[in-house]
Design a protein around this motif. Structure first.
Motif, mmCIF file in Angstrom:
data_model
loop_
_atom_site.group_PDB
_atom_site.id
_atom_site.type_symbol
_atom_site.label_atom_id
_atom_site.label_comp_id
_atom_site.label_asym_id
_atom_site.label_seq_id
_atom_site.Cartn_x
_atom_site.Cartn_y
_atom_site.Cartn_z
ATOM 1 N N GLN A 260 0.763 -1.194 -0.148
ATOM 2 C CA GLN A 260 -0.048 0.031 0.165
ATOM 3 C C GLN A 260 0.942 1.269 -0.066
ATOM 4 N N ILE A 508 -24.307 -2.711 12.688
ATOM 5 C CA ILE A 508 -23.733 -1.588 13.306
ATOM 6 C C ILE A 508 -23.636 -0.355 12.464
ATOM 7 N N THR A 511 -27.401 4.200 10.081
ATOM 8 C CA THR A 511 -28.013 5.703 10.202
ATOM 9 C C THR A 511 -29.498 5.424 10.165
ATOM 10 N N ILE A 709 -14.807 8.347 6.092
ATOM 11 C CA ILE A 709 -15.095 6.837 6.736
ATOM 12 C C ILE A 709 -16.169 6.300 6.129
ATOM 13 N N ASN A 719 -6.937 2.356 -2.310
ATOM 14 C CA ASN A 719 -7.060 0.926 -3.379
ATOM 15 C C ASN A 719 -7.774 0.733 -4.445
HETATM 16 C C1 LIG Z 1 -21.340 8.433 10.020
HETATM 17 C C2 LIG Z 1 -21.567 7.159 9.791
HETATM 18 C C3 LIG Z 1 -22.808 6.675 9.230
HETATM 19 C C4 LIG Z 1 -22.486 5.282 8.687
HETATM 20 N N1 LIG Z 1 -23.849 4.746 8.211
HETATM 21 C C5 LIG Z 1 -23.739 3.246 7.819
HETATM 22 C C6 LIG Z 1 -25.306 2.854 7.403
HETATM 23 O O1 LIG Z 1 -26.229 3.629 7.457
HETATM 24 N N2 LIG Z 1 -25.265 1.461 6.874
HETATM 25 C C7 LIG Z 1 -24.041 0.660 7.005
HETATM 26 O O2 LIG Z 1 -24.187 -0.556 6.624
HETATM 27 N N3 LIG Z 1 -22.746 1.383 7.384
HETATM 28 C C8 LIG Z 1 -22.629 2.678 7.866
HETATM 29 N N4 LIG Z 1 -21.684 3.163 8.269
HETATM 30 C C9 LIG Z 1 -20.339 2.352 8.318
HETATM 31 C C10 LIG Z 1 -19.255 2.520 7.249
HETATM 32 O O3 LIG Z 1 -19.715 2.021 6.031
HETATM 33 C C11 LIG Z 1 -18.161 1.770 7.872
HETATM 34 O O4 LIG Z 1 -17.672 2.461 9.130
HETATM 35 C C12 LIG Z 1 -16.931 1.962 6.798
HETATM 36 O O5 LIG Z 1 -17.240 1.028 5.898
HETATM 37 C C13 LIG Z 1 -15.552 1.446 7.748
HETATM 38 O O6 LIG Z 1 -15.741 0.117 8.311
HETATM 39 P P1 LIG Z 1 -15.217 -0.004 9.713
HETATM 40 O O7 LIG Z 1 -15.857 1.173 10.399
HETATM 41 O O8 LIG Z 1 -15.548 -1.293 10.212
HETATM 42 O O9 LIG Z 1 -13.747 0.364 9.770
HETATM 43 P P2 LIG Z 1 -12.680 -0.733 9.239
HETATM 44 O O10 LIG Z 1 -12.933 -1.310 8.138
HETATM 45 O O11 LIG Z 1 -12.293 -1.658 10.469
HETATM 46 O O12 LIG Z 1 -11.522 0.280 8.997
HETATM 47 C C14 LIG Z 1 -10.508 0.582 10.229
HETATM 48 C C15 LIG Z 1 -9.416 1.410 9.511
HETATM 49 O O13 LIG Z 1 -8.591 0.483 8.732
HETATM 50 C C16 LIG Z 1 -8.571 1.116 7.170
HETATM 51 N N5 LIG Z 1 -8.666 -0.222 6.617
HETATM 52 C C17 LIG Z 1 -9.464 -1.339 6.596
HETATM 53 N N6 LIG Z 1 -9.327 -2.209 5.479
HETATM 54 C C18 LIG Z 1 -8.142 -1.678 4.716
HETATM 55 C C19 LIG Z 1 -7.489 -2.056 3.446
HETATM 56 N N7 LIG Z 1 -8.036 -2.939 2.852
HETATM 57 N N8 LIG Z 1 -6.492 -1.151 3.024
HETATM 58 C C20 LIG Z 1 -6.209 -0.191 3.840
HETATM 59 N N9 LIG Z 1 -6.779 0.325 4.593
HETATM 60 C C21 LIG Z 1 -7.688 -0.523 5.486
HETATM 61 C C22 LIG Z 1 -9.742 1.879 7.176
HETATM 62 O O14 LIG Z 1 -9.298 2.698 6.016
HETATM 63 C C23 LIG Z 1 -9.722 2.333 8.590
HETATM 64 O O15 LIG Z 1 -8.780 3.537 8.499
HETATM 65 C C24 LIG Z 1 -21.480 4.540 8.683
HETATM 66 C C25 LIG Z 1 -20.229 5.111 9.140
HETATM 67 C C26 LIG Z 1 -20.234 6.314 9.474
HETATM 68 C C27 LIG Z 1 -19.012 6.831 10.270
#
Ligand SMILES: Cc1cc2nc3c(=O)[nH]c(=O)nc-3n(C[C@H](O)[C@H](O)[C@H](O)COP(=O)(O)OP(=O)(O)OC[C@H]3O[C@@H](n4cnc5c(N)ncnc54)[C@H](O)[C@@H]3O)c2cc1C
Length: 733
Positions: A260, A508, A511, A709, A719
């Motif tokens: 990366q 989780i 929204t 996010i 990516n």
């Molecule tokens: C305000 C808000 C509203 C939302 N609303 C919804 C909703 O209505 N419905 C729903 O389903 N979801 C919702 N989400 C969820 C959102 O889609 C996820 O938070 C997002 O996809 C990231 O997943 P995670 O939080 O599990 O983070 P993770 O995937 O665990 O990521 C954590 C960190 O690791 C990094 N990372 C992960 N994988 C990789 C990779 N392959 N390469 C490099 N870096 C990586 C990420 O960039 C991040 O910095 C919401 C999120 C927010 C903040």
């Protein structure tokens, strides 16, 4: 190097693409690598480089010169397209300086030197982009003394255009012949293009040698576009070369593009390329149209393009490792050219301050898209159809908008209007003009896309229609505690039972789940197959027994997103959208691709308008002023990228690359603006101070953290850009 989506250049029209292709083919054939390399080793530059006659034969020296002045009259934008393509071959010699000189002469009311000699390749020109030389009025003309360093192409120039200070902007440039000056070749960092010192000692020029009608700013704007187009060609070579190397060079048993550190670097290089192209295109078009704000558009290009060229050339060397540091590898030739181009511009601080000054003075750059001729007839029809809707009361208006297909007009009728991209643009314009507000569908917008694209007739009737009327609130049950970026690893399972499915699991970050009538739900229906193949997409009535919604408090203090527990929730067969186990495709392939991506700025996040409101009337330090210039330039770049996406959609071309770049840049801009405002506010950025915009600034700063996010984090977007735009190898996972 094969053709990638990012090879598509500055211009957008089919004519421009054809021109870029033909210049590229010509340049690759005529400006061959061995010849270029021979020039690198040559101690002194020839007046006419080896490809000169062929270049003249192709008419590439006079594309931009108006027809009444002997050129093709195709404009600076067309010239920029050709320059970009030619620059990829790092053409040696005075091609670009000569184009710049003829552009300058043809922009003046009268040319004191025959432009036809420059177009016809019989003469070489040069323009000094230095501080103006003091000029003293004498009988019938001016007496000039001073020195201009680093004048590109000056050594062999037959005409030199130099900046003079006469105290009036009407007399800012003079055309001088070499016999009036002393020209001394200088060692240049660019080993393929000479530069020289031009010295004038009490040189006397006639009044007719002054380029009347050409302001200081305007020639600088023209130079920005011409040198900037060359810089964009350099950037595009660097991006393509780095991406190719990252795909083939193997270390630690993998292509380095899989790491990366390298992938994201390359992705950012690709993003920078799109940004540079967009602002260059914007400035060139503005000059061709002679917009009132053309110099502002050029100032933005000047603030962005030269520095990107240097940065991307450095990154290209870095991606190559040791080989990139060798004389044999061409990377340094492009780096050297980028450095020599940047040196033709004022300091970075000065360029950014110019942008900030325009913005603070209230200059507004046009946002209208140039629409094709058939737009007028479509507009008349749409205006007439919307007129009765504008007069309705709120409830009736919502029904009329939903039933008339106005809410998502790209959808097929009767849900939308099967509107072409052009019709969508006009509908958006006309809705705004008639002050008609569409219902905020939020997640419902996505649900309708999936249901209309993949759903049954009953689903469309029972769900799509009321959603489009604004009657149903939706939420999206996708993310899980263990499945965020890696969404396909969801573990919520749906097991077959009589008449339907029993769902168990936890979602989780959902929204508005606490207010939602319906949900889009993805659940695992076959755990035995690869993870993307065992997922099914359901529509779920949120009043179904077994659903528990627990609001989660966000860092903003409010609770908009939720945990959702699904315990033995029964979902009937009729709730499956698309095929069982094809849910991943349903979730990905909605009808969103048909939709024209018209930009929307959300109140919750800081925008350029917030920035301008904040800085107006405020005393800023030079550093803060430069930062304002940087943010304004970035904001314009994002708007222009948005406009380019729409125009590409209107012409039916692929927009995936440009739109993901625009999205990624847009995600970060609001954060940067908020961060700037809060930092400038000092204490008032951390506590509410009466008379200061403390509360709004703090709210926007805190809310803005979400934008990088949700909907795919920055890292995941990088990516995607690295892999889809640049063809870099995918992660092993
Ligand atoms: C305000 C808000 C509203 C939302 N609303 C919804 C909703 O209505 N419905 C729903 O389903 N979801 C919702 N989400 C969820 C959102 O889609 C996820 O938070 C997002 O996809 C990231 O997943 P995670 O939080 O599990 O983070 P993770 O995937 O665990 O990521 C954590 C960190 O690791 C990094 N990372 C992960 N994988 C990789 C990779 N392959 N390469 C490099 N870096 C990586 C990420 O960039 C991040 O910095 C919401 C999120 C927010 C903040």
């Amino acid at each position: 190097m094969g053709r990638h989506s990012y090879d598509l250049g500055i211009g957008l029209s089919p004519d421009h693409a054809a021109l870029a292709d033909s210049v590229q083919a010509f340049a690759t054939k005529i400006i061959d690598h061995d010849h270029v390399r021979a020039v690198v080793e040559q101690p002194r530059e020839d007046k006419f480089p080896f490809y000169w006659d062929a270049l003249v034969g192709q008419g590439l020296l006079g594309l931009h010169v108006p027809e009444d002045k002997g050129g093709d009259g195709a404009g600076v934008l067309t010239a920029a397209v050709a320059l970009e393509a030619l620059a990829r071959t790092i053409a040696p010699g005075p091609y670009v300086p000569t184009v710049l000189a003829s552009a300058a002469l043809s922009a003046a009311d009268a040319a004191p030197f025959p432009i036809s000699d420059l177009i016809g390749g019989r003469a070489v020109g040069a323009v000094a982009m230095t501080a103006p030389l003091p000029a003293r009025e004498v009988a019938d003309g001016w007496q000039i003394s001073g020195v201009c360093d680093g004048v590109l192409g000056a050594e062999h120039a037959d005409v030199l255009i130099v900046p003079i200070d006469t105290g009036t902007d009407d007399a800012a440039w003079a055309a001088i012949t070499p016999d009036q000056v002393t020209i001394t070749a200088q060692d240049s960092i660019d080993v393929l293009r000479g530069a020289a010192r031009v010295e004038l000692v009490d040189a006397v020029i006639g009044a007719d040698a002054v380029l009347s009608g050409l302001s200081r700013r305007r020639l600088r704007s023209i130079a920005t576009v011409i040198l900037g187009a060359e810089a964009v060609g350099i950037i595009s070579w660097c991006v393509g070369t780095a991406a190719d190397y990252a795909t083939t060079r193997v270390q630690f048993g993998r292509p380095i593009g899989q790491f990366q550190g390298v992938k994201h670097k390359c992705a950012r290089m690709g993003i920078a390329l799109e940004k540079a192209r967009a602002v260059l295109w914007d400035a060139a078009g503005a000059l061709d149209r002679d917009d009132e704000t053309a110099d502002y558009a050029a100032a933005i290009a000047a603030a962005i393009v030269p520095d990107i060229a240097v940065q991307v050339a450095q990154d290209c060397i870095q991606v190559h490792g040791g080989i990139g540091f060798t004389w044999e590898h061409d990377a340094h030739l492009y780096y050297r050219r980028a450095l020599s181009i940047r040196a033709q511009f004022p300091s970075r601080e000065e360029r950014l301050t110019t942008v900030a000054d325009h913005a603070v003075a209230g200059d507004l750059l046009p946002t209208d898209l140039e629409l094709p001729a058939e737009a007028d007839a479509i507009r008349t029809e749409i205006r007439a159809a919307l007129e009765p809707i504008a007069d309705l009361g709120e409830d009736d208006q919502l029904i009329a908008l939903g039933d008339g297909g106005w809410v998502q007009p790209h959808l097929p009728t009767p849900y939308g209007r099967s509107a072409s991209p052009l019709e969508q643009v006009i509908i958006a314009d006309e809705l705004a003009a008639a002050k008609i507000q569409l219902p905020q569908l939020l997640m419902g917008g996505w649900a309708v896309q999936a249901v209309v694209a993949h759903g049954t007739d009953e689903q469309k009737r029972d769900l799509a229609v009321p959603t489009l009327r604004g009657d149903l609130v939706w939420c999206q049950l996708f993310s899980e505690p263990g499945a965020g970026s890696d969404l396909a690893s969801i573990t919520t399972k749906a097991e077959r039972v009589d008449g339907g499915w029993r769902v168990n699991g936890q979602k989780i970050w959902t929204t508005v789940a606490q207010f939602a009538d319906w949900a889009m739900l993805i659940a695992r229906t076959d755990p035995t197959v690869p993870k993307h193949d065992g997922i099914t997409y359901f529509v779920l009535d949120m009043s179904t027994p077994g659903i528990t919604v627990r609001p989660l408090r966000e860092m903003t203090g409010s609770a908009l997103f939720n945990e959702v527990f699904l315990d033995d929730v029964f979902v009937p067969d009729s709730a499956v959208v698309g095929e069982v186990n094809d849910g991943w495709n349903v979730a990905r392939t909605t009808l969103a691709g048909e939709r024209v991506a018209l930009s929307q700025k959300m109140e919750a996040y800081a925008t350029d308008r917030d920035l301008l409101t904040f800085v107006t009337g405020r005393d800023l330090s030079p550093l803060a002023t430069a930062t304002v210039g940087e943010l304004i330039a970035e904001s314009r770049a994002i708007d222009v990228i948005g406009a380019r996406v729409v125009l590409k959609q209107l012409s039916g071309s692929d927009v995936s690359t440009t739109s993901s770049v625009g999205k990624l840049l847009g995600m970060g801009l609001g954060q940067s603006i908020s961060e700037f405002i809060v930092a400038e506010l000092g204490v008032a950025g951390a506590v509410s101070v009466a008379g200061q915009p403390s509360d709004k600034a703090m709210d926007q700063l805190i809310s803005g953290r979400a934008t990088t996010i949700y909907g795919g984090t920055t890292e995941v977007q990088l990516n995607v850009i690295g892999e889809r735009m640049l063809g870099l190898p995918r992660d092993a996972a």
